[in-house]
Motif scaffolding. Sequence first.
Motif, PDB file in Angstrom:
ATOM      1  N   VAL A 156       0.866  -1.174   0.000  1.00 47.11           N
ATOM      2  CA  VAL A 156       0.000   0.000   0.000  1.00 47.11           C
ATOM      3  C   VAL A 156       0.906   1.228   0.000  1.00 47.11           C
ATOM      4  O   VAL A 156       1.882   1.277   0.743  1.00 47.11           O
ATOM      5  N   GLU A 157       0.593   2.206  -0.826  1.00 46.12           N
ATOM      6  CA  GLU A 157       1.394   3.425  -0.896  1.00 46.12           C
ATOM      7  C   GLU A 157       0.499   4.647  -0.745  1.00 46.12           C
ATOM      8  O   GLU A 157      -0.696   4.599  -1.053  1.00 46.12           O
ATOM      9  N   HIS A 158       1.094   5.708  -0.250  1.00 42.40           N
ATOM     10  CA  HIS A 158       0.352   6.949  -0.044  1.00 42.40           C
ATOM     11  C   HIS A 158       1.186   8.116  -0.503  1.00 42.40           C
ATOM     12  O   HIS A 158       2.408   8.119  -0.367  1.00 42.40           O
ATOM     13  N   TRP A 159       0.542   9.110  -1.126  1.00 40.14           N
ATOM     14  CA  TRP A 159       1.230  10.351  -1.444  1.00 40.14           C
ATOM     15  C   TRP A 159       0.239  11.505  -1.377  1.00 40.14           C
ATOM     16  O   TRP A 159      -0.971  11.324  -1.446  1.00 40.14           O
ATOM     17  N   ASN A 160       0.788  12.691  -1.175  1.00 42.22           N
ATOM     18  CA  ASN A 160      -0.039  13.864  -0.912  1.00 42.22           C
ATOM     19  C   ASN A 160      -0.582  14.494  -2.189  1.00 42.22           C
ATOM     20  O   ASN A 160       0.000  14.365  -3.264  1.00 42.22           O
ATOM     21  N   ALA A 161      -1.674  15.213  -2.038  1.00 41.62           N
ATOM     22  CA  ALA A 161      -2.300  15.947  -3.139  1.00 41.62           C
ATOM     23  C   ALA A 161      -2.648  17.344  -2.624  1.00 41.62           C
ATOM     24  O   ALA A 161      -2.644  17.584  -1.412  1.00 41.62           O
ATOM     25  N   PRO A 162      -2.954  18.278  -3.520  1.00 43.40           N
ATOM     26  CA  PRO A 162      -3.287  19.640  -3.079  1.00 43.40           C
ATOM     27  C   PRO A 162      -4.575  19.694  -2.255  1.00 43.40           C
ATOM     28  O   PRO A 162      -5.364  18.745  -2.226  1.00 43.40           O
ATOM     29  N   ASP A 163      -4.768  20.827  -1.588  1.00 45.47           N
ATOM     30  CA  ASP A 163      -6.011  21.141  -0.873  1.00 45.47           C
ATOM     31  C   ASP A 163      -6.292  20.195   0.286  1.00 45.47           C
ATOM     32  O   ASP A 163      -7.445  19.861   0.584  1.00 45.47           O
ATOM     33  N   GLY A 164      -5.240  19.762   0.956  1.00 42.26           N
ATOM     34  CA  GLY A 164      -5.433  18.913   2.126  1.00 42.26           C
ATOM     35  C   GLY A 164      -5.928  17.515   1.809  1.00 42.26           C
ATOM     36  O   GLY A 164      -6.572  16.881   2.649  1.00 42.26           O
TER      37      GLY A 164
END
Length: 500
Positions: A188-196
Motif C-alpha cells: 500500500v502506498e500513499h502520497w499527498n495531493a493539493p487542498d489537504g
Amino acid sequence: MVILNDDDKHPPESRDSRIGKLAVMVEEISEQYALLAVVQAQVSTMMADLIGHAVANRDLFVASDTDTTKTQEVVRSALTGELAAKMRLSQPMITSMLGTAETLTTELPATLEALGEGVITYQHARTLIDQATGLSTQDRAAFEQVALTLAKTSTPPQFKNKALALRESLHPETSTERHEAAAEDRRVEHWNAPDGMGWLALYAPVEVTQSIFNACHTTAKSLRKTGDERTIGQLTADVFTDAAMLGLTTGIGTGGSGDDSGEGAGVPVFAGRGGAIRPTVHVTVPVMTLLGHSEEPAELDGYGPINPETARRLAAQAPSFTRLLTHPETGAVLSVGRDRYAVPADLRKTIEVRDKTCGFPGCNRSARQCDVDHILAWQDGGETDLENLNPLCRSHHVLKHSSTWQVQRDDDGTIIWTSPLGQKYRIRRSTNVGFEPLDEYDETEPPEPDLEPDLGDEEVENDGFAEDEPNPDDESWFTDTKTDEADATDGKDYPDKPLF
C-alpha cells in the motif's frame, strides 16, 4: 488622395498560408521534443560509463572497514547520493535512471539507438525495458526487434498494451508463475495531493483490487437509491474509508492491551472510525490561530499547511496529536506539550520537530521514521545531546558508516555533508526542508526558507534510538537499503489524478 484602410494595407492571408505557418510550428515543436530523447540517450550512455568508472575506483567511495562483500552495493549507493545531490533529483529517481542506463547499454542496444535517433520517446524505452525483463537473451532480442517496430508507430499507452501481449507469447515462465512472483511485491502506498487531500494506492492481485472496488461501488449505488445525496464517487470513497477504518486492528489479545496470553489470545481487537486508531501526528499551530484570533495556516507534519479550522479541531479533539505552540511572529516553538513526556522519547520528539526529515541532502523521509545518529560518533567523544544528534533514514545511516560520505556540524548548527568526490552540501537545521551546494551559498545573505516538501511515507514504528553505528552482523542493516522507496513523493512522479 486615396485613403487605404487596414484591410487594404494588410490583406488577409490565404487559408493555405495560415495552414503552412501552423504546420511549420507543429513541426518545430515535434523536432525539439525528439531532441529530448536524443539527450536522454546520451545521458544513459554517460551514466553507464560512470558506473563502470566508479566500480573501477571503488576505494574512493567505500570506507576502509566496510565488508568487502558489500563493496559494489556501497559504491552504487554512494554514487547515487552523489548524483542525486548534484542534479537535485530524488535518489529513487537516480536509481531508476542508472538501472535504465545499464539495461539499455548492455541488453537493449537497438532500443538505445532508436532513442538516440529520436524515433521513440523515453516512455517507450521504459516500457520496452519493463516488458523485456525476465526474457532469455534470445527471446529478448526477438522481442526488441518486433517491439521497436510497434513503438515507432504507437503512443506510449498503445505501445504498453501491445508490448504486454507480445511479451506474453515469449516469456519462459507461465502467467501463473509470474502472477505469484508479482504478488510477493504487494503493498500500500500513499502520497499527498493539493487542498489537504491525499491518494492511497493498493498494489495487489487484480482479483482482490477489483473485488474491493466492485464492493464499494455496488454499496455506493445502493446508498444512492435510498436517497443519499452524495455522488457515486463520494459514496465509493466514503464506503471504502469506513470499511478500512472499521476493519483495522489495534492490537492482539483482549481489551486492546496487546497481551497474547490467556483467554482470547490471538484475537484481533477492532476499533471504530472514532475509536482507538490514533496515529501520532505533529500539528504545529500558531498561538493566535489556536485561540481563534488569526487565520494563519497551521502545519501538519508529513503534509504541510492545513487550514486553521482543521488545525483547531485536531488540537482540541484529538488527544493523540502532539500540539505544538509557536510564537505568532517568529514561528519559534514555544511548547511541545508534556502529556506524552518520556525520556529519551521526549528528546527524540524534539529532534523530530526540529528537523522534520532525514538529514541527508535531498531526502524527505519523515524524521519520525528515521534512526537518530551521533554526528560526532560516541566513541570519538560525541555526546548524546540535541546539537550532536541528527535523524538519518536507515539507508543513509548505513551510507554514512559504510561509504566515504562525511558529515560534520558547523558552529552555527549547520550540517555539512561532503560527498566522496569532494562536493559539499549545506543542510539548514530547524527547517531542514532543503539543501544547497556550498559554492552557491552567499554567506552575506540568509537563505530564503524552502517550501515544505511532500512527505508521503508509510508509517514505521520507531520508539527509541537506533544504534549509532550499523551492526555488520545484522543483515537487515544492509538489505533494507532501497534508497527510501517509501518516500513516496520523493521518487515517484505521480500525476494529480493517478489512473490505478
